[in-house]
Write an enzyme that holds these catalytic residues in place. Structure first.
Site, PDB file in Angstrom:
ATOM      1  N   GLU A 112      10.848  15.133  15.678  1.00  0.00           N
ATOM      2  CA  GLU A 112      11.064  15.091  14.239  1.00  0.00           C
ATOM      3  C   GLU A 112      10.118  16.063  13.540  1.00  0.00           C
ATOM      4  O   GLU A 112       8.909  15.992  13.706  1.00  0.00           O
ATOM      5  CB  GLU A 112      10.823  13.671  13.710  1.00  0.00           C
ATOM      6  CG  GLU A 112      11.143  13.543  12.243  1.00  0.00           C
ATOM      7  CD  GLU A 112      10.937  12.129  11.703  1.00  0.00           C
ATOM      8  OE1 GLU A 112       9.959  11.472  12.102  1.00  0.00           O
ATOM      9  OE2 GLU A 112      11.758  11.688  10.877  1.00  0.00           O
ATOM     10  N   GLY A 121       4.130   3.277  13.733  1.00  0.00           N
ATOM     11  CA  GLY A 121       4.977   2.120  14.017  1.00  0.00           C
ATOM     12  C   GLY A 121       4.609   1.491  15.352  1.00  0.00           C
ATOM     13  O   GLY A 121       4.537   0.257  15.478  1.00  0.00           O
ATOM     14  N   CYS A 144      13.654  10.556   6.532  1.00  0.00           N
ATOM     15  CA  CYS A 144      13.709  10.079   7.914  1.00  0.00           C
ATOM     16  C   CYS A 144      15.123  10.161   8.469  1.00  0.00           C
ATOM     17  O   CYS A 144      15.321  10.344   9.654  1.00  0.00           O
ATOM     18  CB  CYS A 144      13.176   8.659   8.009  1.00  0.00           C
ATOM     19  SG  CYS A 144      13.781   7.628   6.682  1.00  0.00           S
ATOM     20  N   GLY A 153       7.505   4.593   7.966  1.00  0.00           N
ATOM     21  CA  GLY A 153       6.616   5.718   8.220  1.00  0.00           C
ATOM     22  C   GLY A 153       6.882   6.307   9.587  1.00  0.00           C
ATOM     23  O   GLY A 153       7.990   6.196  10.116  1.00  0.00           O
ATOM     24  N   SER A 154       5.827   6.909  10.169  1.00  0.00           N
ATOM     25  CA  SER A 154       6.025   7.643  11.410  1.00  0.00           C
ATOM     26  C   SER A 154       6.167   6.701  12.598  1.00  0.00           C
ATOM     27  O   SER A 154       5.698   5.563  12.596  1.00  0.00           O
ATOM     28  CB  SER A 154       4.865   8.599  11.644  1.00  0.00           C
ATOM     29  OG  SER A 154       3.720   7.853  11.998  1.00  0.00           O
ATOM     30  N   THR A 155       6.826   7.201  13.638  1.00  0.00           N
ATOM     31  CA  THR A 155       7.020   6.419  14.854  1.00  0.00           C
ATOM     32  C   THR A 155       5.678   6.086  15.513  1.00  0.00           C
ATOM     33  O   THR A 155       5.474   4.977  16.010  1.00  0.00           O
ATOM     34  CB  THR A 155       7.940   7.189  15.825  1.00  0.00           C
ATOM     35  OG1 THR A 155       9.222   7.288  15.212  1.00  0.00           O
ATOM     36  CG2 THR A 155       8.074   6.483  17.143  1.00  0.00           C
ATOM     37  N   GLU A 206      10.724   0.854   9.907  1.00  0.00           N
ATOM     38  CA  GLU A 206      11.708   1.903   9.655  1.00  0.00           C
ATOM     39  C   GLU A 206      10.989   3.209   9.913  1.00  0.00           C
ATOM     40  O   GLU A 206      10.119   3.606   9.148  1.00  0.00           O
ATOM     41  CB  GLU A 206      12.216   1.786   8.212  1.00  0.00           C
ATOM     42  CG  GLU A 206      13.567   2.436   8.016  1.00  0.00           C
ATOM     43  CD  GLU A 206      13.437   3.857   7.544  1.00  0.00           C
ATOM     44  OE1 GLU A 206      13.379   4.741   8.426  1.00  0.00           O
ATOM     45  OE2 GLU A 206      13.382   4.089   6.339  1.00  0.00           O
ATOM     46  N   LYS A 241       0.834  -1.208   0.000  1.00  0.00           N
ATOM     47  CA  LYS A 241       0.000   0.000   0.000  1.00  0.00           C
ATOM     48  C   LYS A 241       0.864   1.251   0.000  1.00  0.00           C
ATOM     49  O   LYS A 241       1.574   1.520   0.961  1.00  0.00           O
ATOM     50  CB  LYS A 241      -0.910   0.048   1.235  1.00  0.00           C
ATOM     51  CG  LYS A 241      -1.842   1.256   1.211  1.00  0.00           C
ATOM     52  CD  LYS A 241      -2.568   1.491   2.502  1.00  0.00           C
ATOM     53  CE  LYS A 241      -1.859   2.458   3.423  1.00  0.00           C
ATOM     54  NZ  LYS A 241      -1.757   3.829   2.919  1.00  0.00           N
TER      55      LYS A 241
END
Lengths: 306, 489
Positions: B400, B252, B303, B247-249, B269, B195
């Protein structure tokens, strides 16, 4: 010793900034990615013509050859109206008077290579006499070579003093200091030699004699432009730049202009502060200008070969 | 004697280069895209579509299908059948042939991919043309080479794929991330449900077209579009063996929770807040270039962006002056112009998020310096920004931002900067600039980051593993490490 620079303190040249080879080559290649089109391109090409030091430095140079070159310097391609002249004609000291007479009041300067060009392997008094002669003959600019042997021996004071002595001999003539970067080999050394030359009184720093390969490259020129910028920030004094040798295509010349513009800015974008030392570049620029004007490339037969 | 004329002409090389736009003619974008399931483009069972826009002009480019749980299920079923019946049984060198074919087709259509990547995501055409798309092809070539040599990659191990991989990728490098995910999965014999991000789905769908043309067996790669709910349906699908997420933490962490108690393998990641460290013995001009490249590459939507700059105090003034000079020479604007250095922010939402941080910086009393460039009237753009006078306790130095915003701190000693660089929740990457080799080795062993660049930044290569520590995630992509993540160990 250094009449014009007495208020500037001399740094320790062994501490000149270090240059990262990969980094500087990458940065230099970025300038070649700029896409120069339309008016920008035309302006850049005209400016390139106006920045050329049209050069003949051969053992077989004669009065006739120099006179013809001087005519070309003032009449690059009369079929194209409104072209500028080149910046200067660059010759051996023995040809200065001939060039001076041929150029008259055109505004085109006469530059003379001096100081036992191209090797620089001569005693200092000989180099000073060489320079004195060229200046007395009417040279507007003196292109000297540094003593590369002494530089590579680490005799930086010798190199510094020699440049300063020639500068004093120059009087009102502007001094171009040729580093012969092809013999210095590393960017670190190019940077150090640039610093020595500028602090010793150079008006221009110049890459090469044109007798050694490699001559000017974009990364070497970038290292020198950055040295000029650092010197300007430290002292407030502008130093001019002249890459010489190996620039024969107009596209490459435009890349150099992009590099100049994005490193030192518009103040340096004229022939007082930047020159191309080249002999075959002019015709390539003319061909491209004619192509832009007429839409078709013309054969080399339509451009004079002086 | 007559006075000599001045032969200096009053011609300036334009400070603003004439426009040099890349042609859009090579890029064919359909008005509507369906879901790529089992080798065919299928209408979504939700019957819903959403718009994808050009962030540089705010114009609609196309609309793409919004996959719901039923569509995800269909895609996973197709991937399972393809895995059982064909892909896992096929000789490895045959798998490699398909991958080489895909790699070549990407090269053949490189310009089209680059143009669409730039239109859909806002990144400068120079980057998508010179960096993203060539790397995409390289990833397929590299992993294709490994497909029939896995027993040499992992000696004395039984080589067995995992099954069906669910892969969710971000919007900052849409096509490149698809390649990072798909290539190692295919090389090891897994099948894929991928996706792309909702703001940048077009190049992944173009890749679907290439996959279709390449005659890859149906169902081996399925590409479905949608937003968070679609991603959640993939993560929660019981018949998926492996989740690979970039993607974003925050997301995640949600994935981590969702897969707890299942036998799904996971690689994550996530975000980063990389330290870029300049010592006083560094090659300063190249270091400045590296800082610029580290934070303004892809508008800072990276990132591993070098978003925290640490400068040794003795060279601080010099570095700052050079940084400001360089900032002014960055060309910000139309991403389709070949001369643009910094393009458009990927989405309105991301632009607002960055503005939020600029406000926080102002509120914290930090000194802000922005480039004086002229921004386009339409589209999402933010000036390249520096913050000085930043303390370790500032939110801008901790969180971030994912935009063209650099915080600058100073340090005195090696130990101090190691401590400060490691004092973060993230650990994805770092940069070290010094002329001294021993210092590089010392820092490389002590910095807690997955990738450490020395005297360069943002260098990517398919052979090199990439991944993080701490909140930057776990697992590695790229190189042999990236292959291992798709094999039973």
């Amino acid at each position: 010793m250094i009449a014009k620079n007495t208020n500037i303190s001399i740094p320790d040249f062994t501490l000149s900034p270090r240059i990262d080879q990969v980094g500087v080559e990458e940065r230099a290649s970025r300038f070649t990615k700029r896409s120069i089109k339309a008016e920008t391109k035309k302006n850049g090409l005209l400016l390139t013509l106006n920045m050329i030091d049209l050069t003949t430095l051969e053992g077989k140079d004669t009065k006739g050859k120099v006179q013809q070159l001087c005519y070309k310097a003032q009449h690059l391609h009369d079929a194209y109206p409104g072209l500028p002249t080149v910046a200067a004609v660059c010759v051996y000291p023995s040809m200065v008077k001939i060039a001076k007479d041929a150029l008259g009041t055109s505004g085109v300067k006469v530059a003379a290579v001096a100081t036992a060009f191209p090797s620089g392997q001569a005693p200092r008094d000989v180099k000073i006499r060489d320079t004195k002669f060229a200046v007395a003959e009417g040279a507007d600019e003196i292109d000297m070579v540094i003593s590369r042997g002494k530089f590579l021996e680490g005799e930086y004071n010798f190199v510094f003093d020699e440049i300063a002595a020639i500068k004093e001999t120059c009087g009102n003539a502007r001094l171009k200091v040729i580093l012969e970067t092809g013999e210095l080999v590393t960017y670190d050394k190019v940077r150090r030699a640039s610093d020595i030359a500028m602090y010793a009184g150079a008006d221009f720093i110049k890459t090469s004699t044109g007798k050694i390969s490699p001559a000017a490259t974009m990364p070497v020129t970038l290292v020198m432009l950055e040295a000029i910028r650092d010197f300007y920030y430290k002292t407030g004094k502008m130093i001019a730049m002249k890459p010489a040798g190996g620039i024969s295509k107009s596209k490459l010349a435009l890349h150099y202009l992009v590099m100049l513009q994005e490193t030192l800015g518009t103040a340096w974008m004229n022939n007082e502060w930047f020159r191309f030392g080249a002999s075959s570049l002019a015709n390539d620029v003319l061909m491209l200008l004619e192509k832009e004007r007429t839409g078709v490339y013309q054969s080399a037969n339509y451009f004079s070969i002086d | 004697m007559a006075k000599a004329k001045n032969n200096t002409i009053k011609l300036s090389f334009d400070t603003q280069y004439a426009p040099a736009p890349e042609s859009k003619s090579s890029a064919k974008i359909e008005a509507k895209y369906d879901l790529f399931i089992n080798g065919k483009f299928e209408k979504p069972s939700s019957k819903k579509y959403f718009d994808t826009i050009n962030p540089a002009t705010e114009e609609k480019l196309s609309e793409v299908a919004d996959a719901n749980a039923a569509d995800v299920d269909k895609a996973v079923k197709a991937a399972r059948v393809a895995y059982d019946k064909t892909w896992s049984k096929m000789p490895a060198k045959e798998r490699a042939k398909y991958m080489y074919r895909i790699a070549r087709m990407i090269q053949e259509r490189a310009r089209e991919f680059a143009v669409i990547e730039t239109l859909d995501g806002g990144k400068p055409i120079r980057e998508s043309r010179d960096i993203d798309v060539p790397l995409v092809a390289n990833h397929f070539f590299y992993y294709a080479g490994w497909a029939d040599k896995l027993e040499y990659a992992f000696p004395n191990k039984k080589i067995a794929p995992l099954g069906v991989a669910g892969q969710i990728i971000p919007w900052n490098f849409p096509l490149l991330m698809a390649a990072w995910k798909i290539a190692p999965a295919l090389a090891t014999g897994n099948t894929v449900v991928l996706k792309p991000a909702e703001t940048t789905p077009l190049t992944a769908l173009k890749l679907a077209e290439i996959i279709q043309e390449s005659d890859l067996p149906p169902g081996v790669v399925n590409i479905i579009t949608g937003a968070g709910a679609t991603g959640a349906a993939i993560v929660n699908h019981p018949d998926i063996n492996k989740i690979a997420f970039t993607g974003s933490t925050n997301v995640g962490k949600m994935i981590q929770k969702a897969v707890a108690g299942t036998d799904k393998k996971v690689t994550l990641e996530l975000g980063g807040k990389a330290a870029n460290i300049i010592f006083d013995d560094a090659p300063i001009d190249q270091a400045v270039e590296g800082i610029i490249n580290g934070i303004f590459f892809n508008q800072g939507h990276v990132c591993c962006a070098g978003s925290r700059l640490f400068v040794q105090e003795s060279v601080y003034d010099t570095v700052l002056r050079k940084l400001k000079d360089r900032l002014e020479s960055l060309i910000v604007g139309d991403p389709m112009d070949k001369n643009t250095d910094v393009g458009a922010i990927n989405s309105k939402q991301q632009m607002e998020n960055i503005h939020k941080y600029l406000k926080i910086g102002e509120k914290e009393g930090l000194d802000m310096y922005q480039s004086n460039c002229v921004l386009p009237k339409k589209g999402y753009f933010i000036r390249p920004t520096l913050f000085t006078n930043v303390a370790q306790s500032s939110r801008l130095a901790q969180e971030e931002i994912f935009g063209p915003v650099l915080t600058i701190q100073t340090f005195r000693t090696d130990d101090e900067v190691i401590e400060k660089a490691n004092n973060t929740a993230f650990g994805l990457s770092a940069g070290v600039w010094t002329d001294k080799g021993s210092k590089i080795f010392n820092l490389a062993t002590k910095l807690r980051a997955g990738v450490i660049w020395a005297n360069t930044y943002n260098k990517f290569d398919p052979t090199s593993p990439f991944g993080g520590y701490k909140e930057s995630g776990y697992g590695r992509e790229g190189g042999l490490h990236g292959l291992g993540a798709y094999l039973i160990n």
